[in-house]
Motif scaffolding. Structure first.
Motif, PDB file in Angstrom:
ATOM      1  N   THR A  35       0.805  -1.213   0.000  1.00  0.00           N
ATOM      2  CA  THR A  35       0.000   0.000   0.000  1.00  0.00           C
ATOM      3  C   THR A  35       0.843   1.271   0.000  1.00  0.00           C
ATOM      4  N   LYS A  36       2.140   1.163  -0.154  1.00  0.00           N
ATOM      5  CA  LYS A  36       2.982   2.358  -0.223  1.00  0.00           C
ATOM      6  C   LYS A  36       2.560   3.211  -1.413  1.00  0.00           C
ATOM      7  N   VAL A  37       2.545   4.512  -1.189  1.00  0.00           N
ATOM      8  CA  VAL A  37       2.140   5.439  -2.234  1.00  0.00           C
ATOM      9  C   VAL A  37       3.362   5.810  -3.071  1.00  0.00           C
ATOM     10  N   SER A  38       3.202   5.808  -4.366  1.00  0.00           N
ATOM     11  CA  SER A  38       4.275   6.125  -5.298  1.00  0.00           C
ATOM     12  C   SER A  38       4.123   7.562  -5.789  1.00  0.00           C
ATOM     13  N   PHE A  39       5.231   8.300  -5.793  1.00  0.00           N
ATOM     14  CA  PHE A  39       5.180   9.658  -6.328  1.00  0.00           C
ATOM     15  C   PHE A  39       4.828   9.624  -7.810  1.00  0.00           C
ATOM     16  N   VAL A  77       2.212  21.199   1.045  1.00  0.00           N
ATOM     17  CA  VAL A  77       1.262  20.594   0.112  1.00  0.00           C
ATOM     18  C   VAL A  77       0.270  19.737   0.891  1.00  0.00           C
ATOM     19  N   LYS A  78       0.776  18.921   1.790  1.00  0.00           N
ATOM     20  CA  LYS A  78      -0.092  18.064   2.602  1.00  0.00           C
ATOM     21  C   LYS A  78      -1.094  18.898   3.386  1.00  0.00           C
ATOM     22  N   SER A  79      -0.617  19.932   4.040  1.00  0.00           N
ATOM     23  CA  SER A  79      -1.489  20.785   4.852  1.00  0.00           C
ATOM     24  C   SER A  79      -2.577  21.457   4.016  1.00  0.00           C
ATOM     25  N   GLU A  80      -2.190  22.000   2.893  1.00  0.00           N
ATOM     26  CA  GLU A  80      -3.139  22.716   2.042  1.00  0.00           C
ATOM     27  C   GLU A  80      -4.169  21.777   1.427  1.00  0.00           C
ATOM     28  N   VAL A  81      -3.729  20.612   1.023  1.00  0.00           N
ATOM     29  CA  VAL A  81      -4.632  19.637   0.407  1.00  0.00           C
ATOM     30  C   VAL A  81      -5.563  19.031   1.459  1.00  0.00           C
ATOM     31  N   ALA A  82      -5.000  18.656   2.608  1.00  0.00           N
ATOM     32  CA  ALA A  82      -5.803  18.023   3.659  1.00  0.00           C
ATOM     33  C   ALA A  82      -6.867  18.973   4.210  1.00  0.00           C
ATOM     34  N   SER A  83      -6.543  20.259   4.254  1.00  0.00           N
ATOM     35  CA  SER A  83      -7.497  21.248   4.776  1.00  0.00           C
ATOM     36  C   SER A  83      -8.557  21.622   3.749  1.00  0.00           C
ATOM     37  N   VAL A 101      -1.469  12.761   1.266  1.00  0.00           N
ATOM     38  CA  VAL A 101      -1.174  12.732   2.703  1.00  0.00           C
ATOM     39  C   VAL A 101      -0.331  11.505   3.046  1.00  0.00           C
ATOM     40  N   ASP A 102      -0.711  10.346   2.542  1.00  0.00           N
ATOM     41  CA  ASP A 102       0.044   9.123   2.828  1.00  0.00           C
ATOM     42  C   ASP A 102       1.452   9.200   2.262  1.00  0.00           C
ATOM     43  N   TRP A 103       1.590   9.745   1.068  1.00  0.00           N
ATOM     44  CA  TRP A 103       2.916   9.868   0.454  1.00  0.00           C
ATOM     45  C   TRP A 103       3.822  10.724   1.329  1.00  0.00           C
ATOM     46  N   VAL A 104       3.313  11.847   1.807  1.00  0.00           N
ATOM     47  CA  VAL A 104       4.109  12.717   2.678  1.00  0.00           C
ATOM     48  C   VAL A 104       4.428  11.981   3.988  1.00  0.00           C
ATOM     49  N   ASP A 105       3.418  11.343   4.572  1.00  0.00           N
ATOM     50  CA  ASP A 105       3.622  10.627   5.837  1.00  0.00           C
ATOM     51  C   ASP A 105       4.619   9.481   5.712  1.00  0.00           C
TER      52      ASP A 105
END
Length: 111
Positions: A35-39, A77-83, A101-105
């Motif tokens: 389940t790893k997210v790929s860029f 990017v994570k913050s702006e997208v998640a919000s 979010v998962d990719w950043v995490d």
């Protein structure tokens, strides 16, 4: 003789329990790895479709054209997208938000 059979039964149950527990742990680890997210496969297509119209070359800060630029600003990017503040004028699906979010995490890897 009865104590030997009882002891053998207890040992067999214990060994089977350990075996099946180990198998379950391996399956969970393999599923997590899958389940790893790929860029390249997951995040970049979202950036290209939803972000580059404003954050492309010569556009708004930050530019998000490639891995280096996106990863340098991954937390933002994570913050702006998640919000839900980004992308302006468009809406990301829950799956797209989760991918970013998962990719950043997971460390914002170049994968």
């Amino acid at each position: 003789m009865k104590s030997y059979i009882k002891y053998s039964t207890i040992c067999a149950i214990f060994l089977l329990t350990v075996f099946f527990t180990a198998c379950i742990s391996n399956i969970e680890e393999q599923q997590e790895e899958l389940t790893k997210v790929s860029f390249i496969n997951d995040v970049k297509p979202i950036m290209d479709a939803r972000c580059l119209s404003c954050h492309g070359a010569g556009g708004n800060f930050p530019e998000l054209k490639n891995y280096s630029e996106v990863s340098n600003h991954a937390a933002m990017v994570k913050s702006e997208v998640a919000s839900g503040r980004m992308p302006k004028g468009a809406v990301l699906t829950a799956a797209q938000i989760k991918s970013i979010v998962d990719w950043v995490d997971e460390g914002a890897l170049d994968n």
